[in-house]
Design a protein around this motif. Structure first.
Motif, PDB file in Angstrom:
ATOM      1  N   ARG A  87       0.943  -1.277  -0.165  1.00 13.26           N
ATOM      2  CA  ARG A  87       0.003  -0.021   0.044  1.00 13.26           C
ATOM      3  C   ARG A  87       0.858   1.226  -0.009  1.00 13.26           C
ATOM      4  N   LYS A  88       0.513   2.325  -0.646  1.00  6.04           N
ATOM      5  CA  LYS A  88       1.194   3.431  -1.016  1.00  6.04           C
ATOM      6  C   LYS A  88       0.690   4.667   0.042  1.00  6.04           C
ATOM      7  N   ILE A  89       1.590   5.118   0.741  1.00  6.91           N
ATOM      8  CA  ILE A  89       1.437   6.035   1.807  1.00  6.91           C
ATOM      9  C   ILE A  89       1.984   7.469   1.496  1.00  6.91           C
ATOM     10  N   ALA A  90       1.221   8.546   1.546  1.00  9.07           N
ATOM     11  CA  ALA A  90       2.133   9.840   1.410  1.00  9.07           C
ATOM     12  C   ALA A  90       2.428  10.201   2.796  1.00  9.07           C
ATOM     13  N   LEU A 121       4.706  18.645  -3.381  1.00  6.99           N
ATOM     14  CA  LEU A 121       3.452  18.716  -3.152  1.00  6.99           C
ATOM     15  C   LEU A 121       2.523  19.364  -4.501  1.00  6.99           C
ATOM     16  N   SER A 122       3.235  20.067  -5.398  1.00  9.31           N
ATOM     17  CA  SER A 122       2.309  20.595  -6.670  1.00  9.31           C
ATOM     18  C   SER A 122       2.554  19.305  -7.732  1.00  9.31           C
ATOM     19  N   ALA A 123       3.245  18.409  -7.558  1.00  9.58           N
ATOM     20  CA  ALA A 123       3.385  17.134  -8.586  1.00  9.58           C
ATOM     21  C   ALA A 123       2.791  16.118  -7.884  1.00  9.58           C
ATOM     22  N   ALA A 124       2.115  16.126  -6.737  1.00  9.26           N
ATOM     23  CA  ALA A 124       1.505  15.062  -6.056  1.00  9.26           C
ATOM     24  C   ALA A 124       0.019  15.242  -5.780  1.00  9.26           C
ATOM     25  N   ASN A 125      -0.819  14.101  -5.886  1.00  9.21           N
ATOM     26  CA  ASN A 125      -1.880  14.212  -5.463  1.00  9.21           C
ATOM     27  C   ASN A 125      -2.570  13.007  -4.607  1.00  9.21           C
ATOM     28  N   SER A 126      -3.473  13.421  -3.854  1.00  6.47           N
ATOM     29  CA  SER A 126      -3.804  12.250  -2.983  1.00  6.47           C
ATOM     30  C   SER A 126      -4.262  10.856  -3.604  1.00  6.47           C
ATOM     31  N   VAL A 127      -4.944  11.106  -4.786  1.00  5.59           N
ATOM     32  CA  VAL A 127      -5.610   9.876  -5.401  1.00  5.59           C
ATOM     33  C   VAL A 127      -4.606   8.952  -5.722  1.00  5.59           C
ATOM     34  N   ILE A 128      -3.254   9.124  -5.958  1.00  6.94           N
ATOM     35  CA  ILE A 128      -2.300   8.051  -6.202  1.00  6.94           C
ATOM     36  C   ILE A 128      -1.706   7.348  -4.980  1.00  6.94           C
ATOM     37  N   TYR A 129      -2.243   7.671  -3.914  1.00  7.28           N
ATOM     38  CA  TYR A 129      -1.960   6.986  -2.542  1.00  7.28           C
ATOM     39  C   TYR A 129      -3.083   6.328  -2.025  1.00  7.28           C
ATOM     40  N   GLY A 145     -12.285   8.017   1.367  1.00  5.65           N
ATOM     41  CA  GLY A 145     -12.553   6.763   2.535  1.00  5.65           C
ATOM     42  C   GLY A 145     -11.051   6.233   2.881  1.00  5.65           C
ATOM     43  N   LYS A 146     -10.149   6.975   2.585  1.00  4.34           N
ATOM     44  CA  LYS A 146      -8.698   6.635   3.014  1.00  4.34           C
ATOM     45  C   LYS A 146      -8.258   6.798   4.496  1.00  4.34           C
ATOM     46  N   ALA A 147      -7.513   6.065   5.031  1.00  5.98           N
ATOM     47  CA  ALA A 147      -6.900   6.488   6.445  1.00  5.98           C
ATOM     48  C   ALA A 147      -6.232   7.670   6.294  1.00  5.98           C
ATOM     49  N   VAL A 148      -6.528   8.624   7.242  1.00  2.00           N
ATOM     50  CA  VAL A 148      -5.659   9.842   7.435  1.00  2.00           C
ATOM     51  C   VAL A 148      -5.065   9.830   8.734  1.00  2.00           C
ATOM     52  N   GLY A 149      -3.751  10.134   8.768  1.00  2.00           N
ATOM     53  CA  GLY A 149      -3.380  10.236  10.110  1.00  2.00           C
ATOM     54  C   GLY A 149      -2.302  11.434  10.223  1.00  2.00           C
TER      55      GLY A 149
END
Ligand code: HDD
Length: 667
Positions: free
Chosen positions: A530-533, A578-586, A614-618
């Motif tokens: 699983r991929k975690i940001a 951050l500007s090249a990342a998006n939560s949807v790929i994690y 619906g993802k885990a957010v920590g």
């Protein structure tokens, strides 16, 4: 650890072209002196016809493309190995299903169906799951999908179905979508497709990963033992990681952020050594039980519920190697339902019978002639000897002076003996263009599917119908679909009607049977792969991040540090800005910094979007400030504290929190 080299891998060595000579040559092996300037009459003069290097280079370029597959055009391949758990001699004489010491090389191609070769991976669609087993007795192809049923019962309808789902003929819109009039027009007039449409509207149609989806042979096939006795069989692939899906809103965003999402995921997992594993299972039905079901085993729009015939695991396939050249391997691989080995046979399923014609026919065109089985990826590891000759692109030099049988000149060789024997099924009947009455029920199993879904799965199905039918322009098609939905289940009919602003269909009587195995709840749980940001900024406590990261990575998770800039933060290398990342790929996100990130709209959006899906957010340490800035409700799967690693891993392993109320989340 590097997997062992198998017979197919070694065979491919003779075709591999390593980059071991730095000199460029023409196709004829002549060294090239200059590939940047064409040969001209003077520096400003015309190009000369005699420039053979120029002509060869351009000609080869002009001819690079081959026709894409008419369906399943977009795909990704991988090599694997199949290992048998226990000999199945009671049912089949197939050698690879009898010897547990044999490791059978395989090649798998996963695909979407409707989109063109360049379309996005994450679309609502069926996924192909085609496996070529290079057995010692020849190639066996299991050309399946990730749904256990199909849209139509008779292959003669396949062109109609495909024309309906593909982009519309006048403007070639929409790409890789079933959300348009012609598809739904076909469905409303062809209710045999309704069971499959229920699968298509479910989250099964948007898999998280090719590594996390099931595969099915769909048809009832037949195993035949050494005594010639047959047993019906349904093939199932079950991913060891469990079956998981994306959520629809996420799918739409992944398409833009990473159109290669599933392809990349498969490639990277194999490169990393996280080899995907699938268990091969069978449902076996003795011939004496052929008519014991309330559906026809020959009808590909029906499943055999697992509760009626349990799955028996018989072996495991592990994908161990990425291809080296996409065109040579993944694009040129040619599957065919009629590639069988002794001990496996067909049934009279009319869909399968049509496929047995179509696949060979399509390869002749797509791969340019009858010698495509000689293309390296398609070559069996078993020896090939026959009198088939010539044709375009013949690569073999047959030394025999004869190419006919019988012959006396070559000692009668090659001789047809001890080979594949077709199952001796007794058939009789009048020639007739008609379906069996046992194929007539189109609703019961669509209802079974609906009844078997968890509440969240039902909500997603309704939402999918509304999205799809919301893109249909013609009202009569929507009305007809509402009626069909009502016949599947009054709740479904009422919900779809309500969303479309149409009157609820009259409620019919439906059965209440369910098959719990159809629901995606209760899958194997693991945080592995699983991929975690990890959201970080300058000033974040690096020690806390490292401890968290090590705990997650120790369980096989993949952590990436996402920060406002590239380079380093807190002495740790940044994986993505951050500007090249998006939560949807994690799969999940954890905030570790409060200050800078809480003031960043992009960071706030990042966690909100992950929450919405619906993802885990920590949050670790001051990271809670980011969650506060995002005004995240204190809901399930939101884990805050200084020692959250194990609780967070547990949440990620559960995949998604589908029961969150995200209606008010502005992302
Ligand atoms: Fe098919 C490709 C699976 C029905 C005709 N099909 C294709 C592929 C998969 C399937 C996975 C891609 C193989 C690859 O990766 O190269 N098809 C199915 C399943 C079906 C099915 C599970 C129903 C149970 N197909 C079906 C019918 C017909 C075809 C009824 C025609 C009568 N399918 C083809 C084809 C393709 C194909 C046109 C396109 C490219 C290819 O074969 O190699 O022949």
């Amino acid at each position: 650890m590097q997997p062992e080299r198998d017979a197919k891998d070694r065979q491919l060595d003779e075709h591999r072209v390593p980059l071991d000579d730095l000199n460029m040559t023409t196709d004829q092996g002549t060294r090239v002196d200059d590939t940047d300037n064409s040969l001209k009459a003077g520096t400003r003069g015309p190009t000369l016809m005699e420039d053979f290097h120029f002509r060869e280079k351009i000609t080869r370029f002009d001819h690079e493309r081959i026709p894409e597959r008419v369906v399943h055009a977009r795909g990704s391949g991988a090599y694997g190995v199949f290992e048998l758990y226990e000999p199945l001699g009671e049912y089949t004489s197939a050698a690879f299903l009898n010897d547990t010491s044999v490791k059978t090389p395989t090649f798998v191609r996963f695909s979407t169906v409707a989109g063109f070769r360049g379309s996005a991976d994450t679309v609502r669609d069926v996924r192909g799951f085609a496996t070529k087993f290079y057995t010692t007795q020849g190639n066996f192809d299991l050309v399946g999908n990730n749904f256990p049923v199909f849209f139509i019962q008779d292959g003669i309808k396949f062109p109609d179905f495909v024309h309906a789902v593909k982009p519309e003929p006048h403007n070639e819109i929409p790409q890789a979508q079933s959300a348009h009039d012609t598809f739904w027009d076909f469905v409303q007039l062809q209710p045999e497709s309704l069971h499959m449409v229920m699968w298509l509207m479910s989250d099964r149609a948007i898999p998280r990963s090719y590594r996390m989806m099931q595969g099915f042979g769909v048809h009832t096939f037949r195993l035949v033992n050494a005594q010639g006795q047959g047993t019906f069989v349904k093939w199932h692939w079950r991913p060891k990681l469990g079956t998981y899906s994306l959520v629809w809103d996420e799918v739409l965003r992944v398409q833009g952020n990473d159109p290669d999402f599933n392809r990349r995921d498969l490639w990277e997992a194999i490169e990393r050594g996280a080899y995907p594993e699938y268990e091969l299972c069978v449902q076996l039905v003795p011939e004496s039980r052929e008519h014991d079901f309330d559906f026809d085993l020959l009808d590909a729009t029906k499943i055999i519920p697992e509760e009626q015939v349990p799955l028996r695991p018989i072996g495991k396939m592990t994908l161990i190697r990425n291809p080296q050249n996409f065109h040579a391997e993944t694009e040129q691989v040619a599957f065919h339902t009629a590639n069988l080995v002794p001990g496996i046979d067909f049934t009279n399923d009319p869909l399968l019978q049509a496929r047995n014609f179509s696949y060979l026919d399509t390869q002749l065109l797509r791969l340019g002639g009858p010698n495509f089985p000689q293309i390296p990826i398609n070559r069996p590891i078993a020896p090939v000897r026959n009198d088939q000759r010539d044709g375009f692109h013949q690569h073999l030099i047959h030394e025999s002076r004869t190419s006919y049988a019988p012959n006396s000149i070559s000692g009668g060789c090659p001789a047809a003996m001890d080979g594949y024997r077709h199952y001796q099924e007794k058939v009789e009947g009048s020639k007739i263009r008609k379906r069996s009455p046992s194929f007539e029920d189109h609703y019961s199993q669509a209802t079974l599917f609906w009844n078997s879904m968890a509440d969240w799965e039902k909500r997603h199905i309704v939402a999918a119908f509304l999205f799809e039918l919301g893109h249909v322009e013609r009202k009569h098609i929507k009305e007809a679909m509402v009626v069909h939905c009502g016949k599947i289940h009054p709740d479904l009919g009422a919900a779809v009607a309500q969303g479309l602003g149409l009157p609820a269909p009259g409620g019919g009587q439906v059965h209440s049977n369910a098959s719990p195995a159809l629901s995606m709840t209760g899958q194997p749980r693991s945080v592995a792969t699983r991929k975690i940001a990890i959201l970080m900024a300058d000033g974040t406590d690096a020690a806390a991040v490292t401890a968290f990261r090590q705990a997650l990575e120790g369980q096989g998770a993949i952590c990436e540090i996402v920060a406002p800039h590239e380079g380093e933060v807190g002495g740790l290398p940044v994986d993505r800005q951050l500007s090249a990342a998006n939560s949807v790929i994690y799969d999940a996100v954890v905030a570790t910094d409060g200050g800078a990130l809480a003031a960043s709209a992009r960071a706030v959006f990042f966690v909100l979007e992950a929450f919405r899906h619906g993802k885990a957010v920590g949050a670790v340490g001051s990271g809670r400030q980011l969650l506060e800035a995002a005004r995240l409700p204190n809901d399930t799967g939101v884990i805050v504290g200084d020692d959250i690693a194990s609780a967070f891993a547990e949440a990620v392993a559960g995949h998604r929190f589908y029961d969150r109320d995200v209606s008010g989340v502005p992302a």
